[in-house]
Design a protein around this motif. Structure first.
Motif, PDB file in Angstrom:
ATOM      1  N   GLU A 148      -0.791  -2.413 -11.642  1.00  0.00           N
ATOM      2  CA  GLU A 148      -0.532  -3.557 -10.779  1.00  0.00           C
ATOM      3  C   GLU A 148      -1.459  -4.745 -11.016  1.00  0.00           C
ATOM      4  O   GLU A 148      -1.246  -5.808 -10.452  1.00  0.00           O
ATOM      5  CB  GLU A 148      -0.594  -3.141  -9.300  1.00  0.00           C
ATOM      6  CG  GLU A 148       0.505  -2.159  -8.881  1.00  0.00           C
ATOM      7  CD  GLU A 148       1.902  -2.777  -8.906  1.00  0.00           C
ATOM      8  OE1 GLU A 148       2.014  -4.007  -8.900  1.00  0.00           O
ATOM      9  OE2 GLU A 148       2.886  -2.013  -8.956  1.00  0.00           O
ATOM     10  N   GLY A 165      10.678 -10.193  -1.894  1.00  0.00           N
ATOM     11  CA  GLY A 165       9.732 -10.001  -2.990  1.00  0.00           C
ATOM     12  C   GLY A 165      10.421  -9.254  -4.120  1.00  0.00           C
ATOM     13  O   GLY A 165      11.544  -8.793  -3.979  1.00  0.00           O
ATOM     14  N   ALA A 166       9.745  -9.154  -5.248  1.00  0.00           N
ATOM     15  CA  ALA A 166      10.397  -8.516  -6.387  1.00  0.00           C
ATOM     16  C   ALA A 166       9.566  -7.359  -6.930  1.00  0.00           C
ATOM     17  O   ALA A 166       9.796  -6.888  -8.024  1.00  0.00           O
ATOM     18  CB  ALA A 166      10.677  -9.551  -7.478  1.00  0.00           C
ATOM     19  N   GLY A 167       8.598  -6.925  -6.135  1.00  0.00           N
ATOM     20  CA  GLY A 167       7.848  -5.748  -6.529  1.00  0.00           C
ATOM     21  C   GLY A 167       6.607  -6.067  -7.327  1.00  0.00           C
ATOM     22  O   GLY A 167       6.646  -6.090  -8.553  1.00  0.00           O
ATOM     23  N   ALA A 168       5.522  -6.382  -6.641  1.00  0.00           N
ATOM     24  CA  ALA A 168       4.222  -6.568  -7.274  1.00  0.00           C
ATOM     25  C   ALA A 168       3.176  -6.414  -6.183  1.00  0.00           C
ATOM     26  O   ALA A 168       3.178  -7.178  -5.220  1.00  0.00           O
ATOM     27  CB  ALA A 168       4.116  -7.940  -7.938  1.00  0.00           C
ATOM     28  N   CYS A 221      -2.716  -8.026 -12.258  1.00  0.00           N
ATOM     29  CA  CYS A 221      -1.863  -9.100 -12.769  1.00  0.00           C
ATOM     30  C   CYS A 221      -2.306  -9.552 -14.135  1.00  0.00           C
ATOM     31  O   CYS A 221      -1.570 -10.199 -14.859  1.00  0.00           O
ATOM     32  CB  CYS A 221      -1.830 -10.267 -11.786  1.00  0.00           C
ATOM     33  SG  CYS A 221      -3.296 -11.310 -11.854  1.00  0.00           S
ATOM     34  N   ARG A 255       4.879 -16.195 -11.545  1.00  0.00           N
ATOM     35  CA  ARG A 255       4.258 -14.874 -11.607  1.00  0.00           C
ATOM     36  C   ARG A 255       3.235 -14.819 -10.469  1.00  0.00           C
ATOM     37  O   ARG A 255       2.539 -15.801 -10.217  1.00  0.00           O
ATOM     38  CB  ARG A 255       3.518 -14.693 -12.942  1.00  0.00           C
ATOM     39  CG  ARG A 255       4.429 -14.561 -14.135  1.00  0.00           C
ATOM     40  CD  ARG A 255       3.669 -14.771 -15.424  1.00  0.00           C
ATOM     41  NE  ARG A 255       2.748 -13.684 -15.722  1.00  0.00           N
ATOM     42  CZ  ARG A 255       3.017 -12.684 -16.543  1.00  0.00           C
ATOM     43  NH1 ARG A 255       4.190 -12.623 -17.144  1.00  0.00           N
ATOM     44  NH2 ARG A 255       2.130 -11.743 -16.775  1.00  0.00           N
ATOM     45  N   GLY A 256       3.157 -13.681  -9.804  1.00  0.00           N
ATOM     46  CA  GLY A 256       2.263 -13.580  -8.648  1.00  0.00           C
ATOM     47  C   GLY A 256       0.821 -13.395  -9.048  1.00  0.00           C
ATOM     48  O   GLY A 256       0.260 -12.319  -8.928  1.00  0.00           O
ATOM     49  N   MET A 257       0.204 -14.451  -9.530  1.00  0.00           N
ATOM     50  CA  MET A 257      -1.198 -14.378  -9.926  1.00  0.00           C
ATOM     51  C   MET A 257      -2.058 -15.196  -8.967  1.00  0.00           C
ATOM     52  O   MET A 257      -1.726 -16.331  -8.659  1.00  0.00           O
ATOM     53  CB  MET A 257      -1.365 -14.872 -11.361  1.00  0.00           C
ATOM     54  CG  MET A 257      -0.696 -13.921 -12.356  1.00  0.00           C
ATOM     55  SD  MET A 257      -0.492 -14.657 -13.953  1.00  0.00           S
ATOM     56  CE  MET A 257      -1.666 -13.744 -14.908  1.00  0.00           C
ATOM     57  N   ARG A 306       9.258  -7.118   1.164  1.00  0.00           N
ATOM     58  CA  ARG A 306       9.480  -6.278  -0.020  1.00  0.00           C
ATOM     59  C   ARG A 306      10.970  -6.048  -0.225  1.00  0.00           C
ATOM     60  O   ARG A 306      11.699  -5.748   0.714  1.00  0.00           O
ATOM     61  CB  ARG A 306       8.879  -4.893   0.206  1.00  0.00           C
ATOM     62  CG  ARG A 306       7.439  -4.797   0.016  1.00  0.00           C
ATOM     63  CD  ARG A 306       7.031  -3.352   0.106  1.00  0.00           C
ATOM     64  NE  ARG A 306       7.273  -2.668  -1.142  1.00  0.00           N
ATOM     65  CZ  ARG A 306       7.174  -1.357  -1.306  1.00  0.00           C
ATOM     66  NH1 ARG A 306       6.876  -0.590  -0.300  1.00  0.00           N
ATOM     67  NH2 ARG A 306       7.380  -0.806  -2.478  1.00  0.00           N
ATOM     68  N   VAL A 362       0.073  -7.023  -6.147  1.00  0.00           N
ATOM     69  CA  VAL A 362      -0.881  -8.126  -6.043  1.00  0.00           C
ATOM     70  C   VAL A 362      -0.364  -9.238  -5.128  1.00  0.00           C
ATOM     71  O   VAL A 362      -1.137 -10.021  -4.577  1.00  0.00           O
ATOM     72  CB  VAL A 362      -1.259  -8.654  -7.454  1.00  0.00           C
ATOM     73  CG1 VAL A 362      -0.079  -9.360  -8.100  1.00  0.00           C
ATOM     74  CG2 VAL A 362      -2.470  -9.560  -7.404  1.00  0.00           C
ATOM     75  N   CYS A 363       0.957  -9.292  -4.902  1.00  0.00           N
ATOM     76  CA  CYS A 363       1.512 -10.328  -4.030  1.00  0.00           C
ATOM     77  C   CYS A 363       1.128 -10.132  -2.569  1.00  0.00           C
ATOM     78  O   CYS A 363       1.431 -10.973  -1.730  1.00  0.00           O
ATOM     79  CB  CYS A 363       3.022 -10.424  -4.177  1.00  0.00           C
ATOM     80  SG  CYS A 363       3.495 -11.081  -5.771  1.00  0.00           S
ATOM     81  N   SER A 404       4.174 -16.507  -5.864  1.00  0.00           N
ATOM     82  CA  SER A 404       5.456 -15.824  -5.947  1.00  0.00           C
ATOM     83  C   SER A 404       6.527 -16.570  -5.148  1.00  0.00           C
ATOM     84  O   SER A 404       7.669 -16.708  -5.603  1.00  0.00           O
ATOM     85  CB  SER A 404       5.301 -14.391  -5.445  1.00  0.00           C
ATOM     86  OG  SER A 404       6.520 -13.713  -5.525  1.00  0.00           O
ATOM     87  N   ASP A 451       0.839  -1.189   0.000  1.00  0.00           N
ATOM     88  CA  ASP A 451       0.000   0.000   0.000  1.00  0.00           C
ATOM     89  C   ASP A 451       0.882   1.250   0.000  1.00  0.00           C
ATOM     90  O   ASP A 451       1.629   1.473   0.939  1.00  0.00           O
ATOM     91  CB  ASP A 451      -0.906  -0.049   1.246  1.00  0.00           C
ATOM     92  CG  ASP A 451      -1.640   1.254   1.499  1.00  0.00           C
ATOM     93  OD1 ASP A 451      -1.522   2.182   0.672  1.00  0.00           O
ATOM     94  OD2 ASP A 451      -2.335   1.343   2.520  1.00  0.00           O
ATOM     95  N   PHE A 477      -2.428   3.363 -10.434  1.00  0.00           N
ATOM     96  CA  PHE A 477      -1.702   2.352  -9.658  1.00  0.00           C
ATOM     97  C   PHE A 477      -2.283   0.958  -9.889  1.00  0.00           C
ATOM     98  O   PHE A 477      -1.567   0.029 -10.254  1.00  0.00           O
ATOM     99  CB  PHE A 477      -1.750   2.728  -8.167  1.00  0.00           C
ATOM    100  CG  PHE A 477      -1.004   1.783  -7.272  1.00  0.00           C
ATOM    101  CD1 PHE A 477       0.357   1.928  -7.073  1.00  0.00           C
ATOM    102  CD2 PHE A 477      -1.655   0.745  -6.618  1.00  0.00           C
ATOM    103  CE1 PHE A 477       1.060   1.055  -6.248  1.00  0.00           C
ATOM    104  CE2 PHE A 477      -0.958  -0.130  -5.790  1.00  0.00           C
ATOM    105  CZ  PHE A 477       0.395   0.027  -5.607  1.00  0.00           C
TER     106      PHE A 477
END
Lengths: 583, 166
Positions: free
Chosen positions: A439, A264-267, A441, A284-286, A223, A269-270, A279, A185, A435
């Motif tokens: 973001e 984490g790698a920056g998403a 996915c 992929r963080g889906m 993060r 939705v994760c 992830s 957030d 945003f």
């Protein structure tokens, strides 16, 4: 012997704490500052006073604020108690502001050295774990959490005991406990503060959770943007292992649990638990379809439990003090305390932890000391991209999951961004959609395409190209996205638009029909003019204008050529006579 | 960090220790990519193919994962990486103006690198220093309470410092 402690959280360091520390260190090494021991602590949450230095004498703690290298030199030269050093003393009003808070999750933040397990133990650390491991059953632990009424602090507010119990009851030997520290957030930083300032509290909370559900492995998903948090947590894990609080046969109880960190790698939705699991597995963080819930089939399809950092940070205190002590605070619906990141157009921003049941007004005015530059309060945004804007006439809303939910906003993870009369609410909605559109996915079509279409409409409106029917189209899209999305990101993405439409519809209408931005922020809808009566002809504006749009002779009122003006605002920033007006 | 801008010069042997540790550990693709980026400063095409080959993960999937996360870059970055926070608090406190100032000062946009290879600019979601907003991070240092003027001054200072070192 003096003990000098410098507050070194990320914010403190950014404000210059490392420079103060280095200066103090060299003064001590050079023998100028005698009989002193120097150490660091984390973030106390009063970011507007950073860098903060605490000096402990034999019997008291003296806090100095907004310190600099000069402070270190004065301390060495003039000594404690001198007038020069006392000029840095924390104002009483700021002490009072701290006293209005109730600190459980943040109880050690800014008070102990996060790099030393001894400090945490001296503050009563790992006692709760000891209590749990010396005779409490898994059900006993879950029951204490149930009595406490602790709910997930990540945003959804789901009862923690229920998740723990579900994971515990799921069949299978191999179970995982996961901590969600992917604080996405934009506007919230309590998780970073807890990890940076009190990492052992998180470890202890997680170990109690792992014991309760029967997990032998725990993972913290942090993060990557939080390098200091990762360093301090890595260090804390090593220390806990060395002391026998982590690893095989913890404290001789037979309970074993190991812990590791995954960056984490920056998403965004994760932050959704099933996307986080994807992830963790290197995908992929889906998000996955629920059910099955992670408690039945999570990480590597084994029963898993995921909680947020702040949730775990409350656990050791609850186990040590009992569930009733926690549930005695708060409201009928929401128990205990909540940490908020109070930011935006606020005078005294920072981290605040308050009992549930306080009103928004109390937090913003009594603790935050009101609006910057004494401007008019317009709204407070809660819950980030999933939340909404709460207007002025609802300032007396009580902080509680249900009451906040009734406004259309959410408790969320605790972002509380204050906005004043100069914030354009349509632009705010556009900001959040920008945003979420980035973001998303892409798994669910309504979210992937719908957020993009909403962003286009909102961009059109702030650019002065809004059309009749745009508001209705936005509303229709909001409902389709809410209905047609699998995870929380999509289901809540329309909230910023829905709440601003609910409370600030007139601003949308002004943009679309009158081609005006009431907050005077949207560049396409404003123009700069020079008030002839106030202009002294100093030429400063003309000299600073990057496009030579301002003309006039010395000591004569100047004029802006609207055709050439790019509305950069440099003239207004430079004018010493307040002669430039935005229309 | 590798400073070359040419993929042909990628030394894949640098990846060996990483692959030796993680290639056979399930779920390690993101970790491998992170470590590869630490080595090269970005993810060169050759490295992605090599990772796919060594881990047995299909190249399409390696690229799919890499492009999903904002942390990964596919072009070399400048000597100094500017991460400008575009989070909510920074937005409310004028991050747009800071972006314009930096962009104007350096003549580059989001994701670009200056011709002299000194600076790269990247917008990021939130640096978590909201109470100091607007904020940017240059390499490992955080700069808070920015104004357009202050941002320009910080960049000039770094540039001067670098020139003095040369």
């Amino acid at each position: 012997m003096l003990r000098i402690v410098v507050g070194e959280g990320s914010c403190g360091i950014a404000a210059g704490a490392a420079k103060v520390y280095n200066r103090l260190e060299s003064l001590i090494n050079d023998g100028v500052l005698k009989d002193c021991e120097l150490s660091v602590t984390g973030c106390i949450g009063m970011c507007y006073l950073e860098p903060i230095v605490d000096v402990y004498t034999d019997n008291e703690r003296i806090t100095f604020v907004k310190t600099d290298e000069k402070f270190a030199e004065l301390l060495a030269e003039k000594g404690l108690g001198s007038e020069e050093v006392n000029a840095y003393l924390i104002p009483q009003a700021d002490v009072d502001r701290l006293d209005k808070q109730t600190r459980i999750a943040l109880r050690n933040c800014g008070n102990i050295n996060p790099e030393k397990i001894e400090d945490y133990i001296a503050a009563g650390g790992y006692e709760a774990l000891k209590k749990v491991l010396s005779g409490m059953s898994q059900d006993d632990v879950i029951n204490v959490i149930k009595v406490s009424g602790l709910a997930g602090r990540g945003g959804a507010g789901f009862p923690t005991w229920f998740k723990w119990n579900a994971a515990k009851s799921s069949p299978g030997e191999e179970k995982y406990l996961i901590c969600n520290a992917d604080e996405g957030d934009p506007g919230a930083f309590m998780d970073r503060a807890v990890i940076e300032s009190d990492p052992h509290n998180l470890i202890e909370g997680m170990l109690i959770g792992a014991y309760a559900i029967g997990a032998k492995e725990a993972v913290v998903y942090v993060r990557a943007e939080y390098p200091l948090a990762i360093i301090r947590l890595t260090n804390a894990i090593k220390q806990a292992e060395a002391k026998g609080y982590l690893g095989e046969n913890i404290m001789g109880s037979g309970f074993s649990c190991k812990m590791r960190i995954k960056a984490g790698a920056g998403a965004f939705v994760c932050g959704e638990e099933t996307a986080l699991i994807e992830s963790l597995e290197g995908q992929r963080g889906m998000p996955r379809l629920k059910p099955p819930f992670p408690a039945q089939s999570g990480y590597w399809h084994k029963p898993s439990n995921i909680n947020n950092v702040e949730t775990f940070a409350n656990v050791p205190w609850i186990m040590a003090n009992g569930g009733e002590a926690f549930s005695s605070m708060g409201t009928e619906d929401s128990k205990g305390t909540k940490v908020f990141a109070l930011t935006g157009k606020i005078k005294k921003g920072g981290l605040v932890e308050i009992p549930m049941g306080m009103t928004l007004r109390e937090v913003i005015y009594d603790i935050g000391n009101g609006i910057k530059d004494d401007k008019e309060f317009k709204a407070v945004q809660m819950g980030g991209p999933s939340g909404g804007c709460i207007p002025k006439d609802l300032l007396d809303t009580v902080i509680d999951y249900k009451k906040l939910g009734a406004t259309g906003a959410i408790m969320g993870s605790g972002g509380m961004v204050v906005m004043d009369e100069t914030t354009c609410m349509v632009d705010m909605a556009r900001f959040f959609l920008d945003f979420t559109a980035k973001e998303s996915c892409g798994k669910c079509v309504p979210c992937r395409l719908g957020t993009k279409r909403m962003l286009e409409i909102l961009t059109r409106i702030v650019n002065g190209e809004g059309k009749e029917g745009d508001i209705e189209l936005l509303e229709e899209l909001c409902l389709s996205i809410k209905d047609g999305s699998l995870c929380g990101l999509g289901q809540t993405a329309p909230n910023p638009v829905l709440t601003t439409l609910k409370y600030f519809r007139h601003e949308y209408e002004a943009h679309i029909r009158d081609k005006k931005c009431p907050a005077k922020q949207c560049k396409s809808l404003i123009s700069y003019t020079i008030i002839a009566d106030k202009c002294k002809g100093c030429t400063l504006c003309a000299r600073n204008c990057p496009v030579e749009a301002i003309s006039g002779s010395v000591k004569q009122p100047h004029v802006i050529d609207a055709e050439k003006c790019i509305k950069c605002g440099k003239c207004k920033d430079n004018c010493k006579f307040n002669a430039i007006e935005i229309n | 960090m590798c400073s070359c801008s040419c993929d042909n010069n990628i030394d894949l042997s640098q990846l060996e220790p990483v692959l030796a540790t993680y290639a056979d550990v399930p779920g390690s693709l993101i970790t491998i990519l992170q470590k590869a980026q630490d080595i090269y400063g970005y993810l060169p095409n050759e490295a992605l193919w090599h990772i796919a080959e060594r881990t047995g993960i299909k190249p399409a999937k390696v690229l799919g994962v890499a492009t999903f996360y904002t942390q990964f870059r596919f072009k070399p970055v400048g000597k100094h990486l500017i991460m400008l926070c575009r989070g909510t608090a920074c937005h409310v406190n004028g991050a747009d103006g800071i972006f314009e100032a930096i962009s104007d000062e350096l003549g580059i946009g989001d994701g670009d690198t200056t011709d002299d290879g000194l600076f790269s600019l990247k917008n990021v979601a939130c640096l978590g220093c909201c109470s100091l907003s607007p904020v940017m991070m240059i390499d490992d240092d955080t700069y808070g309470q920015l104004t357009p003027k202050k941002a320009r001054e910080i960049l000039s200072e770094i540039r001067e410092k670098d020139q003095a070192e040369v």
